[in-house]
Scaffold this active site. Structure first.
Site, PDB file in Angstrom:
ATOM      1  N   LYS A   1      -7.457  -4.715  -8.213  1.00 50.34           N
ATOM      2  CA  LYS A   1      -8.311  -3.795  -8.907  1.00 50.34           C
ATOM      3  C   LYS A   1      -8.577  -4.145 -10.129  1.00 50.34           C
ATOM      4  CE  LYS A   1      -7.322  -0.188  -5.427  1.00 50.34           C
ATOM      5  NZ  LYS A   1      -6.632   1.114  -5.066  1.00 50.34           N
TER       6      LYS A   1
ATOM      7  N   GLN B   1      -2.922   5.299  -7.425  1.00 48.25           N
ATOM      8  CA  GLN B   1      -2.502   4.869  -6.213  1.00 48.25           C
ATOM      9  C   GLN B   1      -1.625   5.518  -5.277  1.00 48.25           C
ATOM     10  OE1 GLN B   1      -4.307   1.678  -5.564  1.00 48.25           O
ATOM     11  NE2 GLN B   1      -3.182   1.515  -3.597  1.00 48.25           N
TER      12      GLN B   1
ATOM     13  N   ASP C   1     -12.015   7.798  -6.652  1.00 45.46           N
ATOM     14  CA  ASP C   1     -11.659   7.477  -5.167  1.00 45.46           C
ATOM     15  C   ASP C   1     -12.626   8.683  -4.229  1.00 45.46           C
ATOM     16  OD1 ASP C   1      -9.605   5.694  -4.533  1.00 45.46           O
ATOM     17  OD2 ASP C   1      -8.240   6.922  -5.340  1.00 45.46           O
TER      18      ASP C   1
HETATM   19  N1  GUN Z   1      -3.993   3.476  -0.974  1.00 43.33           N
HETATM   20  C1  GUN Z   1      -4.562   2.759  -0.107  1.00 43.33           C
HETATM   21  N2  GUN Z   1      -5.956   2.961  -0.029  1.00 43.33           N
HETATM   22  C2  GUN Z   1      -6.377   3.525  -1.111  1.00 43.33           C
HETATM   23  C3  GUN Z   1      -7.289   4.059  -2.158  1.00 43.33           C
HETATM   24  O1  GUN Z   1      -8.524   3.782  -1.356  1.00 43.33           O
HETATM   25  N3  GUN Z   1      -7.024   4.974  -3.000  1.00 43.33           N
HETATM   26  C4  GUN Z   1      -5.855   5.003  -3.731  1.00 43.33           C
HETATM   27  N4  GUN Z   1      -5.928   5.726  -4.906  1.00 43.33           N
HETATM   28  N5  GUN Z   1      -4.998   4.633  -2.786  1.00 43.33           N
HETATM   29  C5  GUN Z   1      -5.065   3.927  -1.965  1.00 43.33           C
END
Ligand code: GUN
Length: 290
Positions: free
Chosen positions: A54, A98, A121
């Site tokens: 990311k 996350q 998100d």
């Molecule tokens: N863990 C797995 N996929 C995601 C996501 O799209 N966002 C977040 N914050 N954590 C994740």
């Protein structure tokens, strides 16, 4: 006949180039670079890889990004304080925590603490509610990435039988809603669904996010169907694979996403899109209230 392989890597790369040019334009017009903060708690190796990717993607798109690493034994208060600090930081337009979090932390409370306008998100209850009524600022990244793939491939959704396998808040539920907004006839299946194969065989468009390696096999899909595999499984000792058994499904489907190289690259791409949207909205707001 062999299915068309939907090249998520290529579509992500084209979309990211477009995002990078819009980031450059925003910087030129306003002097503001979109900023993303990612908080990671603990040492989960898969999460560490996702977070690293990311940050790299943000930098490549010309965005500002910070990763805040917190130890496994972080308290709820310490995490909430960190979010509070980022909330006040004008350089940060998007905050992402996350998931999954260590079990002692209250995930729901953490999601609710992120201000909806920085919730890139789209997990906050206000944003999920907005998605439900079809009037939203952000879309959750994975379902939005799937919609982008379908759009890019010219897949018509209106009036089509769409089956979503999986009912998570992150993927299954919002995915069903987005397909519904696009006028698909949507069925959601899950681990308790009876006669799953009978339902999946009806699908013109099948999206699978059940978290079980190679769960959907060729006999469970309709010839010519578009099959989108959201799964990312690492069986012990084996290599990364999806929820769809690629070998048997790719001879039946009309089009199919591979794992890796299908949905995965699109998820981060849509996070960049959401961060840019958040930054643009912050710029507009500041212009209105100098
Ligand atoms: N863990 C797995 N996929 C995601 C996501 O799209 N966002 C977040 N914050 N954590 C994740």
């Amino acid at each position: 006949m062999a299915a068309k392989i939907i090249d998520g890597k290529k579509i992500a790369s084209l979309t990211r180039a477009d995002i990078a040019s819009r980031v450059a334009q925003l910087k030129e017009e306003s002097g503001v670079a979109p900023g993303l903060a990612v908080i990671i708690v603990g040492n989960d190796p898969a999460s560490q890889v996702y977070v690293r990717n990311k940050k790299k993607a943000c930098e490549e798109a010309g965005m500002y990004s910070v990763v805040i690493e917190m130890p496994e034994d972080t308290t709820q208060e310490a995490l909430m304080e960190q979010i509070e600090t980022l909330k006040e930081n004008d350089r940060i337009h998007g905050i992402l925590v996350q998931l999954p979090l260590p079990a002692h932390l209250d995930e729901e409370a953490v999601i609710a603490a992120i201000p909806p306008e920085k919730d890139v998100d789209a997990f906050h209850p206000i944003n999920t509610g907005k998605i439900m009524i079809g009037n939203y600022d952000f879309l959750p990244c994975t379902p939005a990435g799937v919609m982008k793939l379908l759009e890019h491939e010219g897949v018509e959704i209106s009036g089509k039988e769409c089956v979503v396998v999986g009912r998570s808040n992150i993927v299954g539920k919002p995915q069903a809603m987005l397909l519904l907004h696009a006028n698909g006839t949507v069925t959601i299946c899950h681990s308790r669904t009876k006669n799953l194969a009978e339902i999946t065989r009806r699908a013109d468009i099948l999206v699978v996010a059940i978290g079980k390696a190679n769960y959907i096999t060729g006999d469970m899909i309709r010839p010519g169907a578009v099959v989108i595999d959201v799964g990312m499984n690492r069986p012990a000792g084996g290599k990364l694979c999806g929820d769809v058994d690629f070998a048997s499904c790719s001879t039946v489907a009309g089009a199919i996403t591979p794992v890796p190289g299908g949905v995965g690259p699109m998820t981060i791409t849509m996070l960049l899109e959401n961060t840019l949207t958040a930054a643009k909205k912050a710029v507009e707001k500041n212009c209105k209230n100098p």
